[in-house]
Design an enzyme around this catalytic site. Sequence first.
Site, mmCIF file in Angstrom:
data_model
loop_
_atom_site.group_PDB
_atom_site.id
_atom_site.type_symbol
_atom_site.label_atom_id
_atom_site.label_comp_id
_atom_site.label_asym_id
_atom_site.label_seq_id
_atom_site.Cartn_x
_atom_site.Cartn_y
_atom_site.Cartn_z
ATOM 1 N N GLU A 60 -8.604 -28.855 -16.863
ATOM 2 C CA GLU A 60 -8.123 -30.217 -16.487
ATOM 3 C C GLU A 60 -9.400 -31.092 -16.403
ATOM 4 O O GLU A 60 -10.146 -30.608 -15.517
ATOM 5 C CB GLU A 60 -7.060 -30.289 -15.461
ATOM 6 C CG GLU A 60 -6.446 -31.537 -15.860
ATOM 7 C CD GLU A 60 -5.432 -31.909 -14.515
ATOM 8 O OE1 GLU A 60 -5.264 -31.156 -13.939
ATOM 9 O OE2 GLU A 60 -4.806 -32.920 -14.530
ATOM 10 N N ALA B 156 -8.074 -28.536 -5.747
ATOM 11 C CA ALA B 156 -7.287 -27.407 -6.474
ATOM 12 C C ALA B 156 -6.867 -27.701 -7.726
ATOM 13 O O ALA B 156 -6.520 -28.935 -8.088
ATOM 14 C CB ALA B 156 -6.298 -27.061 -5.419
ATOM 15 N N MET B 157 -6.078 -26.862 -8.481
ATOM 16 C CA MET B 157 -5.891 -26.832 -9.687
ATOM 17 C C MET B 157 -4.584 -25.850 -10.031
ATOM 18 O O MET B 157 -4.595 -24.794 -9.603
ATOM 19 C CB MET B 157 -6.971 -26.544 -10.591
ATOM 20 C CG MET B 157 -6.469 -26.508 -12.087
ATOM 21 S SD MET B 157 -6.056 -28.439 -12.549
ATOM 22 C CE MET B 157 -4.883 -27.899 -13.799
ATOM 23 N N GLU B 158 -3.578 -26.485 -10.646
ATOM 24 C CA GLU B 158 -2.275 -25.963 -10.843
ATOM 25 C C GLU B 158 -2.120 -25.076 -11.962
ATOM 26 O O GLU B 158 -1.071 -24.952 -12.428
ATOM 27 C CB GLU B 158 -1.268 -27.144 -10.784
ATOM 28 C CG GLU B 158 -1.266 -28.042 -12.242
ATOM 29 C CD GLU B 158 -1.952 -29.094 -11.852
ATOM 30 O OE1 GLU B 158 -3.032 -29.252 -11.243
ATOM 31 O OE2 GLU B 158 -1.896 -30.218 -12.937
ATOM 32 N N ASN B 159 -3.189 -24.307 -12.382
ATOM 33 C CA ASN B 159 -3.029 -23.714 -13.542
ATOM 34 C C ASN B 159 -1.731 -22.672 -13.584
ATOM 35 O O ASN B 159 -1.518 -22.172 -12.460
ATOM 36 C CB ASN B 159 -4.121 -22.622 -13.805
ATOM 37 C CG ASN B 159 -5.427 -23.234 -13.483
ATOM 38 O OD1 ASN B 159 -5.846 -24.032 -14.237
ATOM 39 N ND2 ASN B 159 -6.286 -23.283 -12.700
ATOM 40 N N HIS C 23 1.253 -29.061 -3.004
ATOM 41 C CA HIS C 23 1.021 -30.081 -4.083
ATOM 42 C C HIS C 23 0.879 -29.099 -5.397
ATOM 43 O O HIS C 23 1.520 -29.244 -6.503
ATOM 44 C CB HIS C 23 -0.261 -30.726 -3.953
ATOM 45 C CG HIS C 23 -0.675 -31.774 -4.926
ATOM 46 N ND1 HIS C 23 -0.137 -33.017 -4.985
ATOM 47 C CD2 HIS C 23 -1.267 -31.648 -6.153
ATOM 48 C CE1 HIS C 23 -0.649 -33.513 -6.135
ATOM 49 N NE2 HIS C 23 -1.499 -32.690 -6.934
ATOM 50 N N GLU C 24 0.027 -28.229 -5.430
ATOM 51 C CA GLU C 24 -0.166 -27.492 -6.657
ATOM 52 C C GLU C 24 0.848 -26.640 -6.859
ATOM 53 O O GLU C 24 1.392 -26.432 -8.272
ATOM 54 C CB GLU C 24 -1.488 -26.467 -6.545
ATOM 55 C CG GLU C 24 -2.775 -27.119 -6.013
ATOM 56 C CD GLU C 24 -3.216 -28.400 -6.700
ATOM 57 O OE1 GLU C 24 -2.648 -28.719 -7.943
ATOM 58 O OE2 GLU C 24 -3.738 -29.222 -6.111
ATOM 59 N N GLU D 102 1.000 -36.538 -11.549
ATOM 60 C CA GLU D 102 0.132 -36.846 -10.061
ATOM 61 C C GLU D 102 0.977 -37.423 -9.162
ATOM 62 O O GLU D 102 1.097 -37.049 -7.912
ATOM 63 C CB GLU D 102 -1.485 -37.260 -10.345
ATOM 64 C CG GLU D 102 -2.135 -36.199 -11.076
ATOM 65 C CD GLU D 102 -2.281 -34.674 -10.449
ATOM 66 O OE1 GLU D 102 -1.804 -34.581 -9.434
ATOM 67 O OE2 GLU D 102 -2.580 -33.794 -11.262
HETATM 68 N N1 BES Z 1 -4.355 -31.422 -11.268
HETATM 69 C C1 BES Z 1 -5.376 -31.594 -10.141
HETATM 70 C C2 BES Z 1 -6.538 -31.062 -10.045
HETATM 71 C C3 BES Z 1 -7.531 -31.797 -11.093
HETATM 72 C C4 BES Z 1 -7.952 -33.239 -10.885
HETATM 73 C C5 BES Z 1 -8.196 -31.251 -11.985
HETATM 74 C C6 BES Z 1 -9.018 -33.697 -11.872
HETATM 75 C C7 BES Z 1 -8.897 -31.839 -12.869
HETATM 76 C C8 BES Z 1 -9.297 -32.936 -12.537
HETATM 77 C C9 BES Z 1 -4.492 -31.250 -8.739
HETATM 78 O O1 BES Z 1 -3.311 -31.017 -9.074
HETATM 79 C C10 BES Z 1 -4.788 -32.242 -7.843
HETATM 80 O O2 BES Z 1 -4.213 -33.239 -7.898
HETATM 81 N N2 BES Z 1 -5.540 -32.076 -6.801
HETATM 82 C C11 BES Z 1 -5.930 -32.836 -5.631
HETATM 83 C C12 BES Z 1 -5.257 -32.682 -4.213
HETATM 84 C C13 BES Z 1 -3.726 -33.148 -3.987
HETATM 85 C C14 BES Z 1 -3.225 -32.619 -2.779
HETATM 86 C C15 BES Z 1 -3.648 -34.427 -4.466
HETATM 87 C C16 BES Z 1 -7.368 -32.643 -5.468
HETATM 88 O O3 BES Z 1 -7.878 -31.813 -5.999
HETATM 89 O O4 BES Z 1 -8.031 -33.661 -4.934
HETATM 90 ZN ZN ZN Z 2 -2.143 -32.929 -8.527
#
Ligand code: BES
Ligand code: ZN
Length: 854
Positions: A126, A259-262, A294-295, A317
Amino acid sequence: MKDASPATAPKTFYLKDYTPFGYDAESVHLTFRLAPETTRVISRIRFAPKPDAADRTFFLHGEELKLISAKIDGQAVTPELVEGGLKCEVPGAPFTWEAEVEINPAGNTALEGLYMSNRMYCTQCEAEGFRKITYYPDRPDVMSTFTVRIEGDEPVMLSNGNPMGQGEGWAEWHDPWPKPAYLFALVAGDLVNHPGSFTTKSGREVELNIWVRPGDEHKCAFGMEALKKSMKWDEDVYGLEYDLDLFNIVAVDDFNMGAMENKGLNIFNSSCVLASPETSTDANFERIEAIIAHEYFHNWTGNRITCRDWFQLCLKEGLTVFRDAQFTADMRSEPVKRIEDVIALRARQFPEDNGPLAHPPRPEQFQEINNFYTATVYEKGAEVIGMLKRLVGDENYYKALKLYFERHDGQACTIEDWLKVFEDATGRGLSQFKLWYSQAGTPRLKVSEDYADGTYTLTFEQSTPPTPGQPDKAPRVIPVAVGLLSPNGDEVRGTEVLELTEAKQSFTYQGLASKPVPSILREFSAPVILERETSNAERAFLLAHDTDPFNRWEAGNALAKEVRVAMVLDGAAPDAAYLDALEKLVRDDDQDPAFRALVLTPPSQSDIAQTLFDRGHTPDPQKIYDAAETFTQTLAQQLETSLPRLYAATTVDGPYAPDAEGAGKRALNGRILSLLTRLDGGEQAARQYQAADNMTQQYAALGALLKAENGEAQSQAFFKQWQDDRLVMDKWFALQIACAAPEKTAATAAALTRHPLFSMKNPNRFRAVFGALAGHHAGFHHASGEGYQLLADNLIALDKLNPQTTARMCAAFQTWKRYDAGRQSLIRAQLTRIAGTDGLSRDTTEMVTRILDA
Ligand code: BES
Ligand code: ZN
């Protein structure tokens, strides 16, 4: 002659230009032959032309790929390599596309696509990273089932979905759920698992694992419990069940985000999953619990229902942040979570929304999508959902969500789809509400009141200042939760939600025996700035009596701000009545310790600067700092006789547990310790440091000592004790900068960049140093300009390695227009220098250009 325009003029993408891809991807097969510098990726994709497609261009994204060969239906073809990908002539009927490419994971310092972290292979796709793995229609509305074969000699080789088989040197995976490429993941390396299991409400046994590097096994238990709680909560509250037999989480040290939700294979920054009492603070535990939730919650809000395009990012998001906040409120304390979120919103989103980077939760254009993973998309996106829920009511909210999951499962959706679900489920029109998604800027809400003959009238006027590209704003729907108190402190009207829809609007209350004290915007029912002429006496009254805990805190916070502002502007002494109110509250053992700790936490200095600026003054960071110091010193003196008792009373006995109750007590205890240290120079803090058996107390003690410039010995001891733990070392780097005096902040940060353990390649370490520098208001904005220069030097250096993290950190400069001409010109010089750097990334170019254009 040198060309005036950059080598590749950045392309702007527009929401209005959306066109679907002309082909369905029916299935995807990928084979990875892993090698650190020469990994081969062989793709076999079944494409089918869409009968009704307007555009049949066969364009596949691809970046930094070496194309080895390409075939269509088994016949070699020669695609045309173009900017950002390839084009190819393809048949008018379904066909099989095959390509072999070579990539270099070990050379990938941008941490996007397939890269190596500590000798481990991992991916981050992502938003647009999959195109660095192979040629593909890398857009979220192209969804397909993935089968993956990994060949290599790594002991553990993982991908999405379910394992199909494995043998010496290979493993195969299949994910039955169609997904966009951004949810693809692969991990391979020497990993060990912390296992667990969960039985879903319909009886599915799900195998759970947290995979870590050998040596980190003892830091997984808390994350595993958080995962199980999240799975249960999503079933109980939203009726949503997990949909595979396996759920894996992997911890990696080098990661741009949290983190990432793969699908079925979440990848986490190790700072967001690894936890132990000895190495993690209460705040770390709370964050880890929230981010695991969250993930996990993305499995439905993001994966099963995804985004049509990246303009719709807040669809997944904003909603998932809203859901994780509900979860944390349920697991811990609802008011405490709300207060924390509002503090974060004001610290991150308000500056963004009121500066050069302002954009709506659904932006309409971007150059680099990575620059739009912002506080506005996330936090304001979540606030918008909170408002929607308040407007339609809880029952209707869950009814609409149920319809959303039924109607859109398996689809790539838009904000229009989302709002239509609410309209259909509730019968309520949302066209005006939709402005929250398209208008940038924080609305100002002016409130005036009138009382005569038992009738009380509240009049609201809303307006939103212009933001880049949006000079004029229309009135929005604003839910304002209001309660009324009588002068003796009784609540005479419980909370009621007033719905503002016009620029100016009045609401009346009849039959009141006396002029009430209003409690407005309870629970912070809308992300607006309330402007109301009121007295400190009334604020103190609400701090003591409001039945809404959020607004009690808010009254104290507003009071604290007024006192600071007066100190800065008139050199006034700290307000005695406020000090008395604080003292009373701190000593009131009937009050929740976490709440008391929050009331004792001063408003941020950046927030004071913004307030001064909003009122037509030019903030002086040093004066704001001095006022904060004077205030805290005076408070410490006022509390002198009670501090030792309070310190003892808030010390948690027994073994450490990271629950909300203990954390609240320790938070208060930490505030007390920092006050105490101002009087005893660090005696108590040194004792606490010595005795601490958990990081929360060790860290609080070290911070108090460093602030008192009396912590050199403990800092060295801390280093010795923790030098082999990367995550604790991040804390050590950050704390020294955060606690430095303003005139020493930049020098402290500069010295730490020369420390052997400093690394440009690890985003956590870079952020520890430069996040702490940028977060030290008076230090970063020191008149010398050293802070600006140091950050700019390092952003320029980092951009060559990691554009994404560089670009995000440029936001440190976004508030530059608040300050005096001298500071503005110092900052402009640094921004101009960054902008003029040869070969600057698209990411950073976009950010500095937008900030400079202010
Ligand atoms: N999908 C995002 C991670 C992401 C963000 C991947 C931008 C690539 C580019 C993930 O679900 C996310 O939102 N992570 C947040 C933490 C969350 C608790 C708000 C993060 O990584 O800060
Ligand atoms: Zn997210």
